[in-house]
Design a protein around this motif. Structure first.
Motif, short mmCIF file in Angstrom:
data_model
loop_
_atom_site.label_atom_id
_atom_site.label_comp_id
_atom_site.label_asym_id
_atom_site.label_seq_id
_atom_site.Cartn_x
_atom_site.Cartn_y
_atom_site.Cartn_z
N ALA A 175 0.18 9.22 -5.83
CA ALA A 175 0.72 10.58 -5.75
C ALA A 175 1.21 11.06 -7.11
O ALA A 175 0.94 12.20 -7.52
N THR A 176 1.91 10.18 -7.83
CA THR A 176 2.40 10.52 -9.17
C THR A 176 1.23 10.75 -10.13
O THR A 176 1.26 11.68 -10.95
N SER A 177 0.21 9.92 -10.03
CA SER A 177 -0.96 10.04 -10.91
C SER A 177 -1.70 11.35 -10.67
O SER A 177 -2.11 12.05 -11.62
N VAL A 178 -1.89 11.70 -9.39
CA VAL A 178 -2.58 12.94 -9.06
C VAL A 178 -1.77 14.15 -9.53
O VAL A 178 -2.32 15.12 -10.08
N VAL B 109 1.40 15.53 -2.48
CA VAL B 109 2.49 15.50 -1.50
C VAL B 109 2.09 14.65 -0.30
O VAL B 109 2.89 13.85 0.19
N LEU B 110 0.86 14.78 0.18
CA LEU B 110 0.40 13.98 1.31
C LEU B 110 0.39 12.50 0.96
O LEU B 110 0.78 11.65 1.78
N LEU B 111 -0.07 12.18 -0.24
CA LEU B 111 -0.05 10.78 -0.69
C LEU B 111 1.39 10.26 -0.77
O LEU B 111 1.68 9.13 -0.38
N GLY B 112 2.28 11.10 -1.27
CA GLY B 112 3.68 10.71 -1.38
C GLY B 112 4.33 10.49 -0.02
O GLY B 112 5.12 9.55 0.16
N ILE B 113 4.00 11.35 0.95
CA ILE B 113 4.55 11.18 2.30
C ILE B 113 4.07 9.86 2.91
O ILE B 113 4.87 9.09 3.46
N ALA B 114 2.76 9.61 2.82
CA ALA B 114 2.22 8.37 3.37
C ALA B 114 2.82 7.15 2.68
O ALA B 114 3.19 6.17 3.33
N GLY B 115 2.94 7.22 1.35
CA GLY B 115 3.54 6.11 0.62
C GLY B 115 5.00 5.90 0.96
O GLY B 115 5.46 4.77 1.11
N GLY B 116 5.74 7.01 1.09
CA GLY B 116 7.16 6.91 1.43
C GLY B 116 7.37 6.28 2.80
O GLY B 116 8.27 5.46 2.98
N TYR C 106 0.82 -1.21 0.00
CA TYR C 106 0.00 0.00 0.00
C TYR C 106 0.86 1.27 0.00
O TYR C 106 0.43 2.31 -0.50
N GLY C 107 2.08 1.17 0.52
CA GLY C 107 3.01 2.29 0.37
C GLY C 107 3.35 2.53 -1.09
O GLY C 107 3.36 3.67 -1.57
N PHE C 108 3.60 1.43 -1.81
CA PHE C 108 3.90 1.52 -3.25
C PHE C 108 2.71 2.12 -4.00
O PHE C 108 2.87 3.00 -4.86
N MET C 109 1.50 1.65 -3.68
CA MET C 109 0.31 2.13 -4.37
C MET C 109 0.02 3.60 -4.06
O MET C 109 -0.44 4.35 -4.92
N LEU D 130 15.54 -2.13 -3.05
CA LEU D 130 15.14 -1.10 -4.01
C LEU D 130 13.85 -0.40 -3.56
O LEU D 130 13.71 0.82 -3.70
N LEU D 131 12.91 -1.17 -3.03
CA LEU D 131 11.67 -0.57 -2.53
C LEU D 131 11.96 0.38 -1.37
O LEU D 131 11.41 1.48 -1.30
N PHE D 132 12.82 -0.05 -0.47
CA PHE D 132 13.20 0.80 0.67
C PHE D 132 13.87 2.09 0.18
O PHE D 132 13.55 3.18 0.64
N LEU D 133 14.80 1.94 -0.76
CA LEU D 133 15.51 3.12 -1.28
C LEU D 133 14.56 4.06 -2.01
O LEU D 133 14.75 5.29 -1.98
N SER D 134 13.53 3.52 -2.63
CA SER D 134 12.53 4.37 -3.30
C SER D 134 11.85 5.28 -2.30
O SER D 134 11.69 6.49 -2.53
N GLY D 135 11.41 4.69 -1.17
CA GLY D 135 10.77 5.48 -0.14
C GLY D 135 11.73 6.44 0.53
O GLY D 135 11.40 7.62 0.77
#
Length: 379
Positions: A241-244, A265-272, A233-236, A308-313
């Protein structure tokens, strides 16, 4: 009493790992102690023998929770050497390789650690050089968090659109071929809804009894299921966030950078945050897991994907925190390099397990409904 010599495997062109899993499934089918543990064992009992397609289907239906291994009276050091999680993990890797598209790239599964490392290094180099060229005549302190002053939105949209399109095509063709081999049944709406619910809730990471997976010992824990939820769900949320942000840019004509309290930005923070907690937890569990749980040869592939997933966040949150500083340009190049490497490696790494498992869950839902209808008819 089971006799090892009485276990007969159908003569078929199978690999060594597929034949071994078929042998172990025959033993399980005679025992049936684990029948209520997860979706694998009810599906197994609907078969008297196991074809290559059956073995591939059941292997991808397995969530590797470990419950059956700890419960099995025929597990090593018994002479039958039944280790279902390990046998299924080995067959799953063969499945990904067999159904990879283009087929020759299936070999990347066998060298996934090297492939991802080279892809990451190349992506970081390209984005770093491009960022340097783009900002060579600008004062980085005056960019004020505007990522698109470094990389134009249209350029990023083309680059990642091409990568994402290839990922969809590659995995789509692979799972379609897999489905054609394992099923001739038509999916009903009810089966799709049930399979989707089971996938999104990770139902079968509860060990079949609601108490969770077995990790390094006989103790049950739901940690693996929860860390998977944080990761997925972090990934999603990051994808949302990118889509919005894309909709803001093209539809509403709102230019970045967006305020901290804006939706993207809020979606990105939660996902990160999800991509920090989830992968960190999964890596911790992976490092502690018993060698008999799964295939140790695949651990580099598992760990490099988790990393890689960790580094993305991590890089995404760091970029947000320091987006108004001179470090923004370098952080942006690093973040884009990590995201690029992640997406390029998706069709030939651990991510494939989620796609093939969803297909197996759908077949399981279809089969279960067919069996229920037959039972009702016989009554």
């Amino acid at each position: 009493m089971l006799d090892k010599s009485s276990i007969v495997i159908p003569i078929e062109v199978m690999s060594e790992d597929e034949s071994e899993l078929a042998r172990e499934l025959q033993i399980c089918n005679a025992c049936r102690y684990c029948e209520g543990f997860c979706a694998v064992f009810p599906a197994m009992t609907r078969r008297l023998d196991f074809s290559k397609a059956d073995v591939n289907y059941l292997a991808n239906l397995c969530h590797n929770c470990g419950a059956c291994y700890h419960a099995c009276q025929y597990a090593p050091p018994h002479e039958f050497m039944v280790n279902i999680p390990q046998a299924m993990a080995r067959v799953r890797l063969e499945t990904y390789t067999q159904y990879a598209w283009p087929k020759k790239l299936g070999a990347l599964y066998q060298r996934n650690g090297l492939f991802v490392s080279l892809t990451l290094a190349f992506s970081l180099l390209i984005f770093s050089l491009a960022a340097h060229v783009q900002t060579s005549n600008q004062m980085t302190s005056h960019l004020e968090g505007n990522f698109y002053a470094v990389f134009p939105h249209s350029v990023l949209a083309i680059i990642f659109g091409v990568i994402f399109g290839f990922v969809l095509i590659s995995l789509g063709i692979g799972v379609r071929r897999f489905w054609k081999d394992i099923s001739t049944d038509r999916a009903t709406t009810e089966a799709v809804i049930e399979a989707s619910t089971n996938a999104l809730t990770l139902k079968y990471l509860d060990g079949g009894h609601g108490e969770g997976c077995n990790e390094s010992d006989d103790a049950f824990t739901l940690m693996r299921r929860r860390f998977h939820h944080f990761t997925f769900y972090g990934f999603m949320l990051c994808f949302a966030a990118t889509s919005v942000a894309t909709m803001y840019h093209y539809v509403l004509k709102w230019d970045a950078p967006y305020p901290v309290l804006s939706l993207p930005v809020l979606l990105g923070i939660a996902g990160g945050i999800g991509l920090l907690i989830g992968p960190a937890g999964l890596l911790w569990l992976n490092l502690r897991r018993h060698d008999q749980h799964g295939d140790v040869r695949q651990r580099p592939m598992d760990r490099v994907f988790i990393t890689l997933l960790f580094l993305s966040g991590f890089t995404g949150l760091a970029l947000l925190i320091w987006r108004d500083s001179p470090a923004m340009v370098n952080l942006l190049a690093i973040h884009l390099g990590v995201i690029s490497a992640l997406f390029i490696s998706l069709p030939y790494g651990k991510f494939a397990h989620g796609i093939f498992r969803c297909a197996a869950l759908l077949k399981s839902s279809i089969e279960r409904r067919q069996a229920s209808n037959l039972n009702l008819g016989s009554d």
